[in-house]
Structure formats: C-alpha cells, structure tokens
Write a protein that holds these residues in place. Sequence first.
Motif, mmCIF file in Angstrom:
data_model
loop_
_atom_site.group_PDB
_atom_site.id
_atom_site.type_symbol
_atom_site.label_atom_id
_atom_site.label_comp_id
_atom_site.label_asym_id
_atom_site.label_seq_id
_atom_site.Cartn_x
_atom_site.Cartn_y
_atom_site.Cartn_z
ATOM 1 N N GLY A 120 49.085 38.422 32.002
ATOM 2 C CA GLY A 120 49.188 38.300 33.450
ATOM 3 C C GLY A 120 49.988 39.439 34.049
ATOM 4 N N ILE A 121 50.184 39.375 35.360
ATOM 5 C CA ILE A 121 51.059 40.320 36.038
ATOM 6 C C ILE A 121 52.241 39.547 36.599
ATOM 7 N N ARG A 161 53.739 35.023 39.095
ATOM 8 C CA ARG A 161 52.735 35.527 38.152
ATOM 9 C C ARG A 161 51.326 35.258 38.660
ATOM 10 N N ASN A 162 50.412 36.146 38.273
ATOM 11 C CA ASN A 162 48.985 35.949 38.505
ATOM 12 C C ASN A 162 48.223 36.556 37.325
ATOM 13 N N GLU A 174 42.958 35.503 24.139
ATOM 14 C CA GLU A 174 43.188 34.061 24.242
ATOM 15 C C GLU A 174 43.235 33.590 25.698
ATOM 16 N N THR A 175 42.774 34.433 26.591
ATOM 17 C CA THR A 175 42.818 34.103 28.019
ATOM 18 C C THR A 175 41.588 33.317 28.434
ATOM 19 N N ALA A 204 44.110 43.013 41.770
ATOM 20 C CA ALA A 204 43.954 44.465 41.847
ATOM 21 C C ALA A 204 44.984 45.159 40.964
ATOM 22 N N ILE A 205 46.218 44.650 40.940
ATOM 23 C CA ILE A 205 47.245 45.235 40.079
ATOM 24 C C ILE A 205 46.852 45.082 38.613
ATOM 25 N N GLY A 206 46.361 43.910 38.245
ATOM 26 C CA GLY A 206 45.930 43.684 36.874
ATOM 27 C C GLY A 206 44.855 44.667 36.440
#
Length: 262
Positions: A118-119, A140-141, A167-168, A147-149
């Motif tokens: 995540g970010i 967190r996202n 594992e996401t 967009a950051i990710g």
Amino acid sequence: MANEENNNQQIEPVSSVMKVFAILNALSEKKASGVTELSQKVMTSKSTVYRFLQTMKMLGYVSQEGEDDRYSLTLKLFETSSKALDYVDLVSLAEPHMNRIGELTKEALHLGIRDGDGIIYIYKVDAQYNLRMQSRIGGRNPLYSTAIGKVLLAERPEDYVRDVLSETEFTPSTSHTHLNIEALLEELTLVKQQGYGVDNEEQEEGLRCIAAPIYDRLGNVVAGLSLSFPSLRYTQEKFDTYTSLLQEAAADISEKLGDVKS
C-alpha cells in the motif's frame, strides 16, 4: 492526558533491548570485537551476547569475520538510518512546493511512500473547498488504485511488481478499480512513458488524482506527489496545468535529494 503521562512514567525499560543496543554501540567503537570482549563491555554473560550476535547476524546487522569469531557492524544500520533521513528531508523539501500549489489550485495535495502493498501519506495540504478528499497523515490506501501507488511501481521491473502484490486482493472500491495485476501492469507501462500517474475515480467515486514521481540520489522512485480533486471540477486545461505543476515540483525535490537524472 494525566493518565497517559502516568502510564509513560511507569514503563520499564526492556533489558534485552537495552543489551542489544549496548552491543551495537560497542561494535560501533571498534572495527571488530570478539564475544568475550563484548560481554565485558556490556557486562552481560558470553552466552547471552553470543545469542544476540547470532540473531543480529541472521538479520544482517552484524557480520562474523575470520576464524576467531570476531564480529563487526554491516552497513544495514546505515541504510536504515539513511532511509529515515531521506523521509525527513523529503517532507521539508516538499512542504513549500505543496503549500504553493495548494494556494494556486485550492485543491488537496499528498506526499506518499510505499508501505508493503500500500501507500502511506507522510504529508498533506488540505483543499480550500468544502467538497474535498477526506484523508490524514499516516493514512493508507492500496498501490493498485491510487495515482501515487502507480508512480511508485511504474519504473520497477514486472517481477518486482508481481512480488509486491503477490498476496494482494484486488478489491474494487469503485467500478473503475483494477481487478487484477494484469490490468494494472498494462497501465503502469503508460505511467512510465508519460511520467505521471492518474487515479480516475478508482479509489473513490467522483474523485480524481494525479501524481508525479520523486527520485532519490540513486535514481529510484521513493515517493509520489499528488493532487486530488472532484471530477465535477475537472477540465482538460486544469488537468494539464496540475500535471505540469506536480512534475515541476517533483523534479525540483528530486534534484535536491540528489537524483542523478535531474
């Protein structure tokens, strides 16, 4: 507040943690030391010092040299502290740019770094409108829907991206969210080419976000600088202006961090 202060006063130091740091401090004073010498310095039994050293060796913080069982520090502590310093520098360098862009656009800005799959937001400037993104520093996202990710992943090899997200679970926050890694990888190619990432209502309905990559002194993307705004305020002219502002700010921050490509 009083209860919290009382609780803090009652906290007892953990002896094993203190011994570990005592060993690290002792190793920092000399290129290499043996178990006997270290046990005398930190006033702890040789068997205990040996166990701590073996654990630190397993974690990569010390190395064992030669046949005389002498131990020395590796560069891992330096690498860890360097990362912390980078993030301190990052916020101080990004803050004036984010405040300036916030005044110009009146929209929300975020500075984010990768944390697992995540970010995490390490700094933000709130929008001046009533209709705005709800977020917080430390929030967190997912990587795959922000967009950051996307800018954090775009310049990484495909194997790296697959490993990070192995594992996401791709949970659709909206009808626009990527449902699998193949769809994300396809977009990451475009993100790398154009030099910015876009969240087109993928994390939250009615909200768009643009992000530009920030590079460290080794040329790696270490953070993303983003601007978020409701879709109802979208125009192509604003999108182009926002993208340019973010890219210019991110390039200046990267240069000050020592990016070799700036």
